[in-house]
Design a protein around this motif. Structure first.
Motif: not given
Length: 491
Positions: A178-185, A225-229, A232-237, A257-259
């Motif tokens: 989802i983050g990739s799609v938004l970034y690419l748009l 979303a990619k860096m789990a702020l 939008l952190h639900l995937w990280l733990p 850190k890259a994001s």
């Protein structure tokens, strides 16, 4: 910006690990380990030379791929803060490689297994992707680097092959896509508006029109979303809970850190300053919420790895407090806030890598990571408990650690710019961090009748302790040494 002397090092920073990856894949698991370990000193050497070159020239190092100038060609560019992150990446990946060797080595005479081959190949792929993320100067190619990072991190996190871990990583994949799609748009909107995605050319041409604002919003949400702020952190733990320690260390310390650094480049380099000033309080509010939420949830965790994972959610929040502080400073990117944010990112990388590696050693020795039953671990694996404690000191911001220097600079910036409420968040977050670190240390030092199920591997303990010591020693360096992170920043 024209090519500069030393540009070949930018090419080598990516060519060396990707060549190692291809050769390792072709030669098999037994050779893959040796190849990866051989890449480590070369990668550290290249990162040191790049940092020294930027520091000596007081200007970025630039290379044109294929000698084609942007916008027709691609430029690689390393300024001071990216050189610092490249060196941080090389040192942490070197430590992770030594730690992982005890788990993913192929003994002489033993049959080759898929897990060691997969680990070392994807380890080198991650190194390549991180190099691309910190050296790229084109927003689309930075997107490609982030995708490589996502799929490399997914592969390492699923290396154990358990069904529960696959489920957790699928959630990570969903957020990342989802983050990739938004970034690419967002990239598409910027390209349609300006005809280029080169960072330097965009910085000269960007204007605060509707398309630019929409592109910035889409790209920012995708990167968050990619860096789990939070929120939008639900995937990280869940992704950390069952991942191998080496994968968790890289994911928490470096991949997110890259994001973050791409987000910094987007708002403080590409976009007009008025837009950055307008959005900065929003980022800082999300960061403050992450600090409080992540710390409070970490205090309630029953498992050590989940505690460290929620600690990552909290510590990511500190990185976003610098946005309004930099925007509100009279000297902008030369301010204490910029230096404090950069130092926080570097110290966090070392401390979180140390914490996850130490937690992995403790769990392996005891056969579990239940915090209530950690009694005896200080006796069974003392260096790992020391590593966890020292890394915790840096995260808390206790002097003389690097975390203290970073948070002190942010506090100074908050007071100087009249934004005292962010200072309260920094202090409160440090106190909450002390609460969950103390909880783990006190449980580790309690007596236990249950004997350890395995012996600690000395090299793994030493690596975790070494990374934790670095996170503390960074606070003893004179702040003038961090002038590197201010070199070459575009206005």
């Amino acid at each position: 910006m024209d090519p500069t002397p030393g540009g070949v090092l930018l090419i080598l920073a990516m060519v060396v690990p990707v060549t190692g990856m291809l050769v390792a894949f072709a030669m098999g698991g037994r050779a893959a380990e040796r190849i990866a370990l051989g890449v480590v000193p070369v990668g550290i050497g290249i990162a040191l030379l790049l940092a020294a070159g930027v520091l000596r020239a007081k200007a970025p190092i630039v290379a044109w791929v294929g000698n084609w100038a942007p916008p027709l060609g691609l430029a690689l560019r390393v300024d001071g803060i990216n050189a610092a992150m490249l060196l941080t990446t090389a040192l942490i990946l070197g430590g992770v490689a030594l730690h992982a060797r005890a788990d993913y080595a192929t003994a002489p005479g033993a049959a080759e297994a898929r897990a060691p081959l997969a680990f070392w190949v994807f380890f080198l792929a991650l190194w390549t992707a991180l190099g691309m993320a910190f050296l790229g100067s084109d927003l689309f190619n930075l997107f490609v680097a982030l995708e490589m990072l996502t799929f490399g991190a997914l592969a390492l996190a699923c290396l154990d092959g358990r069904a529960t871990q696959f489920k957790a990583e699928l959630r990570y994949l969903l957020f990342a896509l989802i983050g990739s799609v938004l970034y690419l748009l967002g990239c598409g909107l910027l390209y349609g508006d300006y005809g280029t995605l080169d960072v330097v050319l965009l910085a000269r041409a960007a204007r605060p029109d509707a398309a630019t604002i929409m592109a910035a919003a889409l790209m920012s949400v995708g990167l968050l979303a990619k860096m789990a702020l939070f929120p939008l952190h639900l995937w990280l733990p869940p992704a950390h809970a069952g991942a191998p320690p080496a994968a968790s260390a890289v994911l928490s310390g470096l991949v997110v850190k890259a994001s973050y650094f791409l987000l910094l480049r987007l708002w403080f380099t590409v976009l007009p300053g008025a837009l950055a000033a307008a959005v900065a309080p929003v980022f800082a509010t999300l960061g403050a919420a992450a600090i409080l939420f992540g710390s409070l949830v970490a205090l309630r965790q029953a498992r050590l790895k989940l505690l460290v994972a929620y600690s990552t959610v909290a510590q990511i929040g500190y990185l976003f407090l610098m946005f309004p502080l930099v925007a509100g400073a009279t000297d902008g990117l030369g301010s204490a806030a910029w230096l404090g944010g950069a130092l926080q990112a570097i110290c966090h990388a070392f401390a979180k890598a140390a914490m996850f590696l130490a937690a992995g050693v403790i769990a392996g020795v005891l056969g579990h990571d239940r915090i209530a039953d950690l009694g005896g671990s200080a006796r069974a694996t003392p260096l790992s408990v020391w590593a966890f404690g020292l890394a915790g000191l840096s995260l808390m911001g206790i002097p003389p650690s690097g975390g203290f220097s970073a948070k002190w600079l942010l506090l100074i910036a908050a007071i100087e710019t009249g934004q005292w409420w962010w200072a309260l968040v920094i202090v409160g977050g440090g106190l909450l961090t002390g609460g969950y670190v103390f909880r783990v240390l006190s449980a580790s030092m309690a007596d236990s009748a249950a004997p350890p199920v395995a012996a600690a591997k000395p090299v793994q303990e030493r690596v975790a302790l070494g990374l934790a010591i670095v996170s503390v020693l960074l606070g003893l360096m004179p702040l003038g040494a961090f002038g590197l992170v201010r070199i070459g920043l575009l206005p």
